[in-house]
Design a protein around this motif. Structure first.
Motif, PDB file in Angstrom:
ATOM      1  N   HIS A 192       0.806  -1.220   0.000  1.00 29.86           N
ATOM      2  CA  HIS A 192       0.000   0.000   0.000  1.00 29.86           C
ATOM      3  C   HIS A 192       0.846   1.280   0.000  1.00 29.86           C
ATOM      4  CE1 HIS A 192      -3.574  -2.392   0.652  1.00 29.86           C
ATOM      5  NE2 HIS A 192      -3.031  -2.943   1.724  1.00 29.86           N
ATOM      6  N   GLU A 217     -11.908   0.040   3.737  1.00 28.76           N
ATOM      7  CA  GLU A 217     -10.514   0.016   3.292  1.00 28.76           C
ATOM      8  C   GLU A 217      -9.909  -1.355   3.565  1.00 28.76           C
ATOM      9  OE1 GLU A 217      -6.909   0.250   2.068  1.00 28.76           O
ATOM     10  OE2 GLU A 217      -8.212   1.981   1.694  1.00 28.76           O
ATOM     11  N   SER A 274     -11.044  -1.807  -2.751  1.00 30.57           N
ATOM     12  CA  SER A 274     -11.172  -2.003  -1.306  1.00 30.57           C
ATOM     13  C   SER A 274     -12.615  -2.281  -0.907  1.00 30.57           C
ATOM     14  CB  SER A 274     -10.678  -0.756  -0.557  1.00 30.57           C
ATOM     15  OG  SER A 274      -9.286  -0.763  -0.425  1.00 30.57           O
ATOM     16  N   TRP A 311      -3.070   7.829  -0.658  1.00 27.64           N
ATOM     17  CA  TRP A 311      -3.181   6.960   0.528  1.00 27.64           C
ATOM     18  C   TRP A 311      -1.949   7.174   1.394  1.00 27.64           C
ATOM     19  CZ3 TRP A 311      -0.756   3.133   3.299  1.00 27.64           C
ATOM     20  CH2 TRP A 311      -1.547   2.303   4.104  1.00 27.64           C
ATOM     21  N   SER A 329      -4.962  -6.490  -6.315  1.00 26.76           N
ATOM     22  CA  SER A 329      -4.480  -5.859  -5.086  1.00 26.76           C
ATOM     23  C   SER A 329      -2.965  -5.755  -5.049  1.00 26.76           C
ATOM     24  CB  SER A 329      -4.986  -6.625  -3.854  1.00 26.76           C
ATOM     25  OG  SER A 329      -4.363  -7.890  -3.741  1.00 26.76           O
ATOM     26  N   ILE A 362      -2.177  -2.497  -6.566  1.00 23.42           N
ATOM     27  CA  ILE A 362      -3.093  -1.428  -6.163  1.00 23.42           C
ATOM     28  C   ILE A 362      -2.433  -0.057  -6.258  1.00 23.42           C
ATOM     29  CG2 ILE A 362      -2.545  -1.595  -3.683  1.00 23.42           C
ATOM     30  CD1 ILE A 362      -5.564  -1.109  -3.162  1.00 23.42           C
ATOM     31  N   GLU A 379     -10.220   3.960  -8.335  1.00 23.97           N
ATOM     32  CA  GLU A 379     -10.119   2.529  -8.578  1.00 23.97           C
ATOM     33  C   GLU A 379      -9.673   1.784  -7.306  1.00 23.97           C
ATOM     34  OE1 GLU A 379      -8.736   1.894 -13.109  1.00 23.97           O
ATOM     35  OE2 GLU A 379      -7.383   3.160 -11.930  1.00 23.97           O
ATOM     36  N   GLN A 380      -8.783   2.390  -6.556  1.00 28.79           N
ATOM     37  CA  GLN A 380      -8.372   1.807  -5.274  1.00 28.79           C
ATOM     38  C   GLN A 380      -9.575   1.661  -4.344  1.00 28.79           C
ATOM     39  OE1 GLN A 380      -5.185   3.970  -3.354  1.00 28.79           O
ATOM     40  NE2 GLN A 380      -4.295   4.538  -5.330  1.00 28.79           N
ATOM     41  N   ARG A 396       0.599   3.877  -2.948  1.00 26.55           N
ATOM     42  CA  ARG A 396      -0.714   4.258  -3.451  1.00 26.55           C
ATOM     43  C   ARG A 396      -0.900   5.769  -3.495  1.00 26.55           C
ATOM     44  NH1 ARG A 396      -4.953   0.811   0.059  1.00 26.55           N
ATOM     45  NH2 ARG A 396      -6.385   2.231  -1.026  1.00 26.55           N
TER      46      ARG A 396
END
Length: 396
Positions: free
Chosen positions: A46, A63, A301, A52, A286, A289, A296-297, A49
């Motif tokens: 992650h 999430e 999620s 994020w 994922s 991601i 889209e993320q 991202r």
């Protein structure tokens, strides 16, 4: 027992289990006084991202990420080993090159996270580093490798990863590679390959802890026989409690303990996996991601969480988790057990769905009669002991 200026001493040994269980808040207080580490955090998936941040609190209802810095504080997870994960690809020069590029990018993302939130978390290279960070009130970030496939046809690259901070590495993942057979593939090498034996020697020379999770039984046996330092399994379970090749049988668990190693107990393979076509597609997405736009993320999620509610990946309960954990402790002893939930890598069950649920484990272990010293060993002491042993062997 491990102490720190931030946490103070553990609860006095004179406090009885009866007194502790009479007040439901005391087990949680005990958990907060422990130095806690998880040996397998897939959260770096992650870190790249867009939009994020690992420093923000994320809503687990929508999430898919299972930990962030605020929730680590909630669950009193003081840190752990952030994984440089690479899926298994073709055993070709092109495959190795692509994997190496991917692994270097993931390593750099861990560095960027630590630099960004340096007041809250720091990079650790040794057991002493972990204790110093904890005493200073900062979280602990070790690096690990899940799947040594990116090394290609030489073990020379391990030294570079060591310089980048890697202190734990697994030899193989879900399919056989150039070093070893996987627990979930048909035997090719019947254990370690010749290159795999070189890998063991180089790991020992550098002082990187060997991780046998995902390895076949034959590979485990050979790692145990050939390594000059204790090994661990960063995220594995008990085959006696659920029969799956990713789990370790009791005889091997006893031999692991006799060698000074440890099994870090996971939330995976306490039951059959309920993958399904859509979940498998989501898993594939994922891993990429960070390449998706924020919208889209969010969709990925959201759909992941919707499936968790209607078709969870695992059917195991927290009671099943605790029964299997207590079995592992009974067989191996508290000197040879640790924790690696596999958060953000497919782990998590009902009642232990993210990092905030970790105090429940300590409360149950308290209720089962385990005291402060044993709890501290299992939550971090055993891992730091094994790291010290690997680094001491390298120094010799």
């Amino acid at each position: 027992m491990i102490a720190s200026a931030r946490k103070g001493a553990l609860l006095a040994a004179a406090v009885s289990l009866t007194t502790l269980t009479a007040c439901s808040s005391l087990p949680e207080a005990t958990h907060r006084q422990l130095l806690t580490l998880d040996t397998h955090l897939d959260s770096p998936v992650h870190f790249g991202r867009a939009g994020w941040s690992f420093g923000d609190r994320h809503d687990p209802a929508t999430e898919m990420a299972q930990l962030d810095l605020p929730r680590m504080a909630d669950g009193n997870l003081d840190g752990g080993f952030f994984a440089i994960f690479t899926p298994q690809g073709p055993l070709t020069p092109e495959g190795y090159a692509a994997a190496a590029s991917r692994a270097q990018a993931r390593s750099a993302q861990i560095d960027t996270m630590v630099a960004t939130f340096g007041e809250r978390i720091g990079a650790a290279r040794s057991a002493d580093d972990a204790l110093e960070l904890d005493a200073a009130g900062r979280l602990i970030a070790f690096k690990s490798i899940e799947n040594s496939y990116p090394l290609g046809e030489s073990v020379a690259g391990l030294a570079g990863y060591y310089r980048q901070g890697v202190r734990l590495a697994g030899v193989v993942h879900t399919a056989n590679n150039q070093f070893a057979d996987s627990a979930t593939d048909e035997p090719r090498w019947h254990g370690l390959s010749p290159l795999g034996r070189e890998w063991v020697a180089e790991m020992n020379r550098l002082g990187i802890v060997i991780d046998a999770s995902h390895a076949s039984d034959a590979v485990f046996d050979q790692l145990l026989a050939q390594s000059k330092a204790p090994i661990l399994l960063s995220h594995s379970g008990s085959r006696a409690m659920f029969d799956h090749p990713r789990n370790l049988d009791d005889d091997r668990l006893r031999r692991l303990a006799a060698s000074g190693g440890a099994l870090c107990f996971s939330t995976i393979y306490l039951s059959a996996i309920q993958m399904g076509e859509e979940r498998e597609a989501l898993f594939d997405r994922s891993e990429h991601i960070a390449d998706l736009a924020p919208a889209e993320q969010a969709h990925l999620s959201r759909r992941w969480r919707e499936l968790d509610a209607t078709a969870p990946l695992w059917s195991a309960s927290f009671d099943q988790y605790m029964a299997a954990l207590l079995h592992v402790i009974e067989i191996a002893g508290p000197d040879h057990v640790c924790f690696g939930a596999d958060f953000d890598g497919g782990g998590g069950i009902a009642g232990l769905s993210d990092v905030t649920d970790l105090p429940r484990i300590t409360a149950r272990l308290r209720a089962a009669g385990y005291g402060d010293a044993d709890l501290q060993k299992m939550w971090s002491g055993n891992v730091l002991r094994i790291l010290r042993a690997a680094q001491a062997g390298a120094a010799r």
